[in-house]
Scaffold this active site. Structure first.
Site, short mmCIF file in Angstrom:
data_model
loop_
_atom_site.label_atom_id
_atom_site.label_comp_id
_atom_site.label_asym_id
_atom_site.label_seq_id
_atom_site.Cartn_x
_atom_site.Cartn_y
_atom_site.Cartn_z
N ARG A 88 -5.60 -17.85 -20.17
CA ARG A 88 -5.25 -16.57 -19.53
C ARG A 88 -5.71 -16.52 -18.07
NH1 ARG A 88 -6.80 -10.91 -22.28
NH2 ARG A 88 -8.98 -11.37 -21.86
N LYS A 99 -3.22 -7.03 -26.18
CA LYS A 99 -3.12 -5.57 -26.03
C LYS A 99 -2.80 -5.15 -24.58
CE LYS A 99 -8.13 -4.73 -26.41
NZ LYS A 99 -8.50 -5.81 -25.55
N ARG A 141 -17.75 -11.65 -27.52
CA ARG A 141 -16.86 -10.49 -27.56
C ARG A 141 -16.11 -10.41 -28.90
NH1 ARG A 141 -13.45 -11.80 -22.73
NH2 ARG A 141 -12.53 -9.73 -22.77
N ARG A 169 -11.13 -14.76 -15.58
CA ARG A 169 -12.23 -13.79 -15.57
C ARG A 169 -13.51 -14.43 -16.08
NH1 ARG A 169 -9.64 -9.00 -18.80
NH2 ARG A 169 -11.67 -9.19 -19.80
P1 AMP Z 1 -11.54 -5.95 -21.37
O1 AMP Z 1 -10.85 -6.07 -20.05
O2 AMP Z 1 -10.93 -4.90 -22.23
O3 AMP Z 1 -11.64 -7.27 -22.08
O4 AMP Z 1 -13.03 -5.46 -21.06
C1 AMP Z 1 -13.90 -6.23 -20.25
C2 AMP Z 1 -15.32 -5.79 -20.44
O5 AMP Z 1 -15.50 -4.42 -20.03
C3 AMP Z 1 -15.84 -5.83 -21.88
O6 AMP Z 1 -16.27 -7.11 -22.27
C4 AMP Z 1 -17.01 -4.83 -21.79
O7 AMP Z 1 -18.11 -5.39 -21.13
C5 AMP Z 1 -16.44 -3.75 -20.89
N1 AMP Z 1 -15.67 -2.75 -21.67
C6 AMP Z 1 -14.32 -2.59 -21.70
N2 AMP Z 1 -13.96 -1.58 -22.51
C7 AMP Z 1 -15.12 -1.07 -23.01
C8 AMP Z 1 -15.43 -0.02 -23.90
N3 AMP Z 1 -14.46 0.73 -24.48
N4 AMP Z 1 -16.73 0.20 -24.18
C9 AMP Z 1 -17.70 -0.51 -23.62
N5 AMP Z 1 -17.50 -1.53 -22.77
C10 AMP Z 1 -16.22 -1.82 -22.46
#
Ligand code: AMP
Length: 219
Positions: free
Chosen positions: A122, A13, A166, A155
Site C-alpha cells: 500500500r 475500508k 494494529r 506510512r
Molecule cells: P488508520 O489511518 O485508520 O489506519 O489510523 C492510523 C492511526 O491513527 C492508528 O493506528 C491509530 O494510532 C490512530 N487512530 C485512527 N483512528 C483511531 C481511533 N478511532 N481511535 C484511536 N486511534 C485512532
C-alpha cells in the site's frame, strides 16, 4: 445517510469509503486522516499524539471523538457521512451514540493473508491521503498521486511491526464495536474470499451499494 465502515487495517475500508462518498454525496470522514492532519499542523495536541500513532497504538477515546465531533458538525456533513476508522473501541461507539444516530455499519470481513499482502504493497499520498496499491491500484505515474500530484509514501505505521500490533488491537478493541452495532441490527456484512485478493475495489463497492439499497431507512 450516516454510515460507518469497519474492518481491520488493509481490509480496504478507506478505499471503499472514498468511492462510496461521491455516490451518496456524503463526505468520507477518516479518523486516521483527521489525526494525521492534526499531527501535521504541529499543534500541541498533534505533538502529544504523534508518538502514539507512530507505534501503531490507539490514541485516547476522548481525543479522537473530539476530532470526529468537530468534523461532522461541518456543513458538508449535514446530509450524512461515512465514518472510516471510527469508532474503534466500545467506549468510542458509546460516545458517538451521544452525538448522533447511525443508519448502517458496513463490516468488512477479510482473510488475514489478503490483509498482510495489501498493506505491504500500500502507498498513500502524503498530501491528500488517497490510497494506492503497487499491485492492484497503481497510480498513472509511479510514485505520484493521480489526484493532486503529491508524493506517494509508505506510512510509518504500515511497516511490519506496527501492522502486527494494529491487527491485534482490532481483534481485542474493535470486535466488541461490531457486536455493539449487531445488537442494534445495524450491521451489513461484506465478506471477501481468500481468492478475491486482487478484486477491483469497484466490484466490492457494488456489493456494498446493493446491500445498502435494501435497507428500508435508505433515502
Ligand atoms: P488508520 O489511518 O485508520 O489506519 O489510523 C492510523 C492511526 O491513527 C492508528 O493506528 C491509530 O494510532 C490512530 N487512530 C485512527 N483512528 C483511531 C481511533 N478511532 N481511535 C484511536 N486511534 C485512532
Amino acid at each position: 445517510m450516516k454510515l460507518i465502515i469497519i474492518g481491520p487495517q488493509g481490509s480496504g475500508k478507506g478505499t471503499y469509503a472514498q468511492r462510496i462518498s461521491p455516490i451518496f454525496n456524503i463526505p468520507q470522514i477518516s479518523a486516521g486522516d483527521l489525526i494525521r492532519e492534526e499531527i501535521k499542523s504541529g499543534s500541541k495536541l498533534g505533538k502529544q499524539i504523534e508518538p502514539i500513532v507512530k507505534q501503531g497504538k490507539l490514541i485516547p477515546d476522548e481525543i479522537v471523538t473530539d476530532l470526529v465531533k468537530k468534523r461532522i458538525k461541518k456543513s458538508d456533513a449535514k446530509k450524512g457521512f461515512i465514518l472510516d476508522g471510527y469508532p474503534r473501541t466500545l467506549k468510542q461507539a458509546e460516545l458517538l451514540n451521544k452525538i448522533t444516530k447511525i443508519d448502517a455499519v458496513i463490516n468488512l470481513i477479510v482473510p488475514e493473508k489478503i490483509i498482510l499482502e495489501r498493506i505491504s504493497t500500500r502507498l498513500t499520498c502524503e498530501n491528500c491521503n488517497t490510497i494506492y496499491n503497487i499491485k492492484t491500484l497503481k497510480p498513472k505515474v509511479d510514485g505520484i498521486c493521480d489526484k493532486c500530484g503529491g508524493k506517494l509514501i509508505q506510512r510509518e505505521d504500515d511497516k511490519p511491526e506496527a501492522i502486527k500490533r494494529r491487527l491485534k488491537i482490532f481483534e481485542t478493541e474493535t470486535k466488541p464495536v461490531i457486536d455493539y452495532y449487531r445488537n442494534q441490527n445495524l450491521v451489513i456484512d461484506i465478506e471477501i474470499k481468500e481468492n478475491e485478493g486482487d478484486i477491483p475495489p469497484e466490484k466490492i463497492v457494488e456489493r456494498i451499494i446493493e446491500k445498502l439499497k435494501k435497507i428500508q431507512k435508505f433515502k
